[in-house]
Design an enzyme around this catalytic site. Structure first.
Site, short mmCIF file in Angstrom:
data_model
loop_
_atom_site.label_atom_id
_atom_site.label_comp_id
_atom_site.label_asym_id
_atom_site.label_seq_id
_atom_site.Cartn_x
_atom_site.Cartn_y
_atom_site.Cartn_z
N LYS A 261 46.85 73.41 3.45
CA LYS A 261 46.04 72.81 4.51
C LYS A 261 46.94 72.06 5.48
CE LYS A 261 41.96 73.69 2.59
NZ LYS A 261 40.76 74.29 3.20
N GLN A 321 44.22 71.50 -11.51
CA GLN A 321 43.90 72.58 -10.61
C GLN A 321 45.23 73.09 -10.07
OE1 GLN A 321 41.47 70.10 -8.27
NE2 GLN A 321 43.14 69.30 -7.03
N ASP A 356 42.93 76.36 -0.88
CA ASP A 356 44.30 76.11 -1.37
C ASP A 356 44.33 75.80 -2.86
OD1 ASP A 356 42.93 73.73 -0.91
OD2 ASP A 356 44.74 72.60 -0.35
N ASP A 392 41.95 63.16 -12.11
CA ASP A 392 41.22 63.64 -10.93
C ASP A 392 40.01 64.47 -11.34
OD1 ASP A 392 41.74 63.98 -7.86
OD2 ASP A 392 41.22 66.00 -8.58
N GLU A 421 38.38 59.48 -12.54
CA GLU A 421 38.03 59.53 -11.12
C GLU A 421 36.85 60.46 -10.93
OE1 GLU A 421 38.41 61.11 -6.85
OE2 GLU A 421 38.66 62.26 -8.70
N TYR A 535 47.29 64.76 3.98
CA TYR A 535 47.83 65.98 4.59
C TYR A 535 49.10 65.75 5.41
CZ TYR A 535 43.02 67.09 3.47
OH TYR A 535 41.84 67.23 2.81
#
Lengths: 662, 662
Positions: A261, A321, A356, A392, A421, A535
């Site tokens: 991204k 992930q 992504d 996460d 989280e 980002y």
């Protein structure tokens, strides 16, 4: 249901049916004992239960407790009766790990006998036979007594049966020391043991009391260059001076290139865009590797060492992930979901798409190898010395996976802290806390009004949730720039900081933008930051005069100096005659330290009101003056009585944090 | 905690860890399922539970239910989601005995897929791969489908994969009938079944709705002579006409002679004193015999028959204690407690003594034979046709004994009703209800003020207690002549009657003295009647003009004609601006019948007040007038809006019992 049947002889019947005492409604007990309660080392566990039997016999109840899930040795403490067949006892957890507790109770004939003998004596009734009955009970105790006590007990029985005057015998019968001696050898043949063994998980103290500071290492460089762990080291003294004790870093692993991204979450990357650290994995490695531009494993260990010297602990972000460039995608396609067109399913929450990222497919038939590999990610970083993990989105992975992973890790490392989280539905958040997460993110960021804050923190601190859910309150995160912060200016930041730091013993800030009161969203209606660090690299001017550094430092010092702010059990809300002003107090467990906070929830306008304190409940003598020392302004007020006036101008400071001196 | 270990192959791992749905906080559920809830035949069981999983997948939850403790066949009904991960379903109990229920839930990929497809369509995204994913799910359903559905499902899958236009395929994908077809064949491989099988005990209707009349048979004679069952027969039509349906007789067994109590509980008996019927047993027999002066077993059966003709059922009093003349004392000394001086321990509650009674020693080593013998007392009277028992002081016998006895009896006779006569601590009373007693005496007699009545009946009808504790409200008993009745005169009797009959669907009176407003205690401060029937024959002038016969008859008719008064679930209290006036309503389960009671709790003075009815909650259109028809006076009022005025003079009648006509 068992019971006598005509074919059984008495001696072969189950003893179960002869137990007369009922033990029920034990508290604390989470979901019928399915989950442990939580404490930190040194804390007390106060246990209550309904304990009763048929008839009028006196009872004895003891709290049993011991170390481990299945204690080899139980300690016991006699419980005290409260009104209405409720009993109470307590013990202290002495070391990290599991502790077990349960209750045992029995009808105590000697206790009943003493009680009834006393009544009969007072009514002037004949007690000659009663003394003989008592002697039988005492003789029974003698038969089970230790050598050192037996002689004395036998003499007691002998005396009860003697030809001495009734009054003389009766007065010995009621002697409390002799009663204690007899109670030491109860007839527990038909004692009831509560049918569940309940557990406490004891953490180290930091599970309960932490101040977190989140920053992106890659933003710690200078002159626009990608920051490194070496650059981070330079920031350590500053963060420690502000009073934080956990430094939390977003993922430090290699970042994927495919579908990376761009700035502001642009679908197309521009040359030089550094991508999101949560898109984990590239040719340089995956969850056990370090993004090359940050430095080496050695650099990371140096950073940890430096942090430790300053009393700071590094927390890592574990986000399960993968970028499609992650080695797992190549080596273990069986851990992902393959679509009918042959591609791997990327993450989505329709209509949103996260091209992504590949989520793991937990429904894979190869789940055991997946579970083991993911657990080994924690193992790896634990080996490097890390003991705090911010996990996460745990709510998108199976509960059973987390329960297994956390419990396996804790067998060797009871000192590891996991922060959940999850910003999702309340019952899912609670479940994650029950299955083992040490601390949990909360809805705090979106609770703004007095009613919302009162209801939410009452639920967290005064219902069963307090036994397993440890809130960690964040006014902002890289994903959450609330409307309140966007529109309330500097007073809004100060207010939310004070609320987080005083309502919750665990709190944190996404540091640099919070210190600098950064409030610009990517677009109206969005909670994303404009030019988000997620980002791109942002280098912050932390010396800017607008910085909140001073008030942050002061608040963290107040937290360290006041035990009342180091746990949440003592939180109580108090009435104020103005809806824009909230008032609450916190007491330390021993009630020696008392903090009263009064805050104006409106960041724009001054508000005042009469706060009402329940003096008796707070241990303040109602007829004496007391000092309210505002630890923020250092002003001292002499108050008298429950009702006191406060006036708060958010443009000066939106709250008082009083220490009450009785 | 199970989980993958390195030595196991995937296929041998427990499926438990792959179940993603959590089912918890099921209601109703008593003490983690240890006890059944109660219903009567034809009633609904409304079940709720928290049901959720990790992630965002759509769920399906079904309520499973069936007959017996371990149903051989389960029926199911799909549950409906409520807010906040709560789900709801219901079933009806169709016959007496046990019914079981539990919950099953699973992640439903086809449901998730339809939901997400719809979102993607609305966002205009490409769905070509999604349709192929859907086809796979449909094919899976086909593989498990019944022959009759398989073809249609296969065609559906085929169409989803076809070359037809995307929109055409998508619209079929979202067809609700096809979805229903697929839902019929879920993949339940990882379905979660709630880990407890919960029970309902279903009684016949009289468990929920009864009016009891208590009288001493020996007082039914004439001219001072000892009454007989034949004399009792003559009273049957009268009692039935008043609208009662249970005629409860104190113990009918032979009465002991040794230590027999005289009139007014005198320790020395006078010539001709008949003793207390609760001092059971003489040379004429024990608990399975009839006091000779009352008649024969045949006479008793005639009485039962006569009662039955008039819609009345006879309830017997089972009091497990013995006179020292009881055959048990001779034949089974092992069932009693022997003192060191060789005597048998009589009953006592120091300093009170009950020398005419031996309690059973439940701690006897011969407890199995004792249990079996006591159970056989019930068996004996059940054989004679009795189906209702009022059990004396059950709280002085072990809970396990009652649980075994009641459950054993119910195996053959699910229609037997047990009323627990325990006036003891709340948790003990609740436990007796949980372990099987059908109905329970209550503290009603001593709840006089609005606050007391509101709190107590709210607890009984709107907390978990409603699932197992069926109150039976008595304004008086042979042991209880309350201070309120002693001092309040006739209005007090009428008031307490109305409250008992409308607050509780089960109620009773100790008949003759209540009808005649007998209010003289044995001494000031005592709740014993002067010249109590417990110790002597009393022949009552039931035709006396002061009799409450008329209002009793009217109230029982109102109860029979208004389903709202036949259960307690619909009880709600409403505000009145006068503490002396209480107001409550009862709705029938289908809400078609609504009764509002307003009563003046002060038996001496007139009181008035504004009652406030929550119209919407009661199903009364707030903008329309409604009729309040006072069923006691037959007056009809037209009311409008929630606030209405009542004025009540206790010397006329202390209450309104309105039927609301919408």
């Amino acid at each position: 249901m068992t019971g006598p049947t005509s074919k059984k002889t008495p001696s072969s019947l189950p003893v179960e049916d002869r137990k007369r005492v009922v033990i029920e409604r034990v508290q604390p007990e989470i979901d019928s004992g399915r989950f442990p309660i939580k404490r930190v080392v040194g804390e007390q566990v106060l246990v209550e239960a309904d304990v009763y039997a048929d008839g009028h016999g006196a009872l004895t109840a003891v709290l049993l407790f011991g170390e481990g899930e299945n204690p080899s040795r139980w300690k016991s403490c006699e419980m005290t009766p409260l009104p209405n067949d409720r009993w109470q006892g307590s013990f202290t957890v002495s070391k990290p790990g599991y502790h077990a507790y349960t209750i045992e109770a029995w009808v105590n004939p000697f206790k009943s006998w003493r009680r009834d003998l006393d009544k009969k004596l007072q009514a002037g009734q004949d007690i000659s036979v009663d003394l003989l009955v008592g002697a039988e009970l005492v003789e029974h105790a003698a038969s089970g007594a230790a050598e050192k006590d037996r002689k004395q007990i036998e003499e007691f029985a002998h005396f009860l049966k003697s030809r001495n005057k009734l009054e003389v015998r009766a007065s010995l019968a009621l002697d409390p020391d002799l009663a204690e001696l007899i109670y030491r050898y109860p007839n527990k043949r038909f004692a009831t043991r509560y049918d569940r063994q309940l557990l406490v998980w004891a953490d180290r103290e930091r599970a309960r009391f932490t101040a977190w500071y989140e920053m992106f290492p890659r933003s710690c460089g200078e002159n626009g260059k990608h920051g490194t762990f070496r650059d981070c080291e330079r920031r350590i003294p500053d963060i420690a001076e502000m009073g934080f004790d956990v430094l939390y870093l977003p993922p430090i692993h290699p970042i994927g290139l495919t579908n990376r991204k761009g700035r502001n979450n642009a679908p197309m990357v521009q040359n030089g865009d550094c991508g999101s650290p949560w898109a984990i994995g590239s040719e340089a490695g995956g969850h056990k590797s370090i993004h090359p531009e940050l430095g080496t494993l050695e650099d990371f260990q140096r950073l940890c060492g430096k942090a430790s010297e300053h009393g700071l602990e590094i927390a890592l972000d574990i986000a399960f992930q993968c970028s499609s460039d992650h080695p797992y995608a190549r080596e273990h396609p069986e851990w992902f979901r393959r679509l009918p067109d042959g591609t791997i399913q990327f993450a989505e929450n329709p209509p949103k798409k996260y091209e992504d990222i590949y989520p793991f497919e937990f429904e894979s038939e190869e789940w055991p190898s997946l579970w083991r590999e993911l657990k080994s990610v924690f193992d790896y970083w634990i080996e490097q010395g890390v003991r705090i993990f911010r996990v996460d989105n745990p709510h998108t992975k199976p509960f059973a996976f987390w329960e297994w992973t956390i419990s396996e890790i804790r067998k060797a490392h009871p000192d590891v802290i996991f922060l959940s989280e999850a910003f999702t539905r309340p019952k899912v958040m609670n479940r994650l806390a029950k299955i083992g997460f040490t601390q949990s993110y909360t809805y705090f960021a979106w609770r703004n009004t007095k009613a919302e804050l009162t209801e939410y923190f009452t639920e967290l601190t005064q219902t069963e949730a307090k036994e397993y859910f440890r809130p960690n309150a964040w006014p902002n995160t890289p994903d959450i720039l609330t409307e309140f912060l966007q529109t309330g200016g500097r007073p809004a930041f100060i207010l939310r900081l004070i609320l987080a730091a005083t309502l919750s013993s665990n709190y944190g800030i996404y540091g640099p933008p919070f210190e600098l009161c950064v409030s610009q969203p990517r677009e109206v209606g969005s909670e994303e930051y404009l030019d988000s660090e997620k980002y791109e690299i942002r280098q912050w001017d932390l010396k800017h005069p607008n910085s909140l550094r001073e008030i942050i430092t002061l608040l963290n010092r107040i937290r360290r100096e006041n035990p009342a702010l180091q746990s949440n059990d003592g939180l109580r809300f108090h009435p104020v005659d103005n809806d824009q002003v909230i008032c609450y107090s916190k007491s330390s467990p021993d009630r020696s330290n008392l903090i009263v906070v009064a805050a104006n929830l409106n960041p724009h306008h001054a508000h005042s009101g009469w706060i009402h304190l329940p003096l008796a409940e707070l241990g303040i003598p109602p007829d004496q003056s007391f000092q309210a020392h505002d630890l923020l302004s250092d002003a001292r007020y002499i108050w008298h009585g429950p009702d006191n006036y406060v006036q708060l101008n958010p443009h000066v400071i939106p709250a008082h944090v009083f220490r009450i001196r009785r």
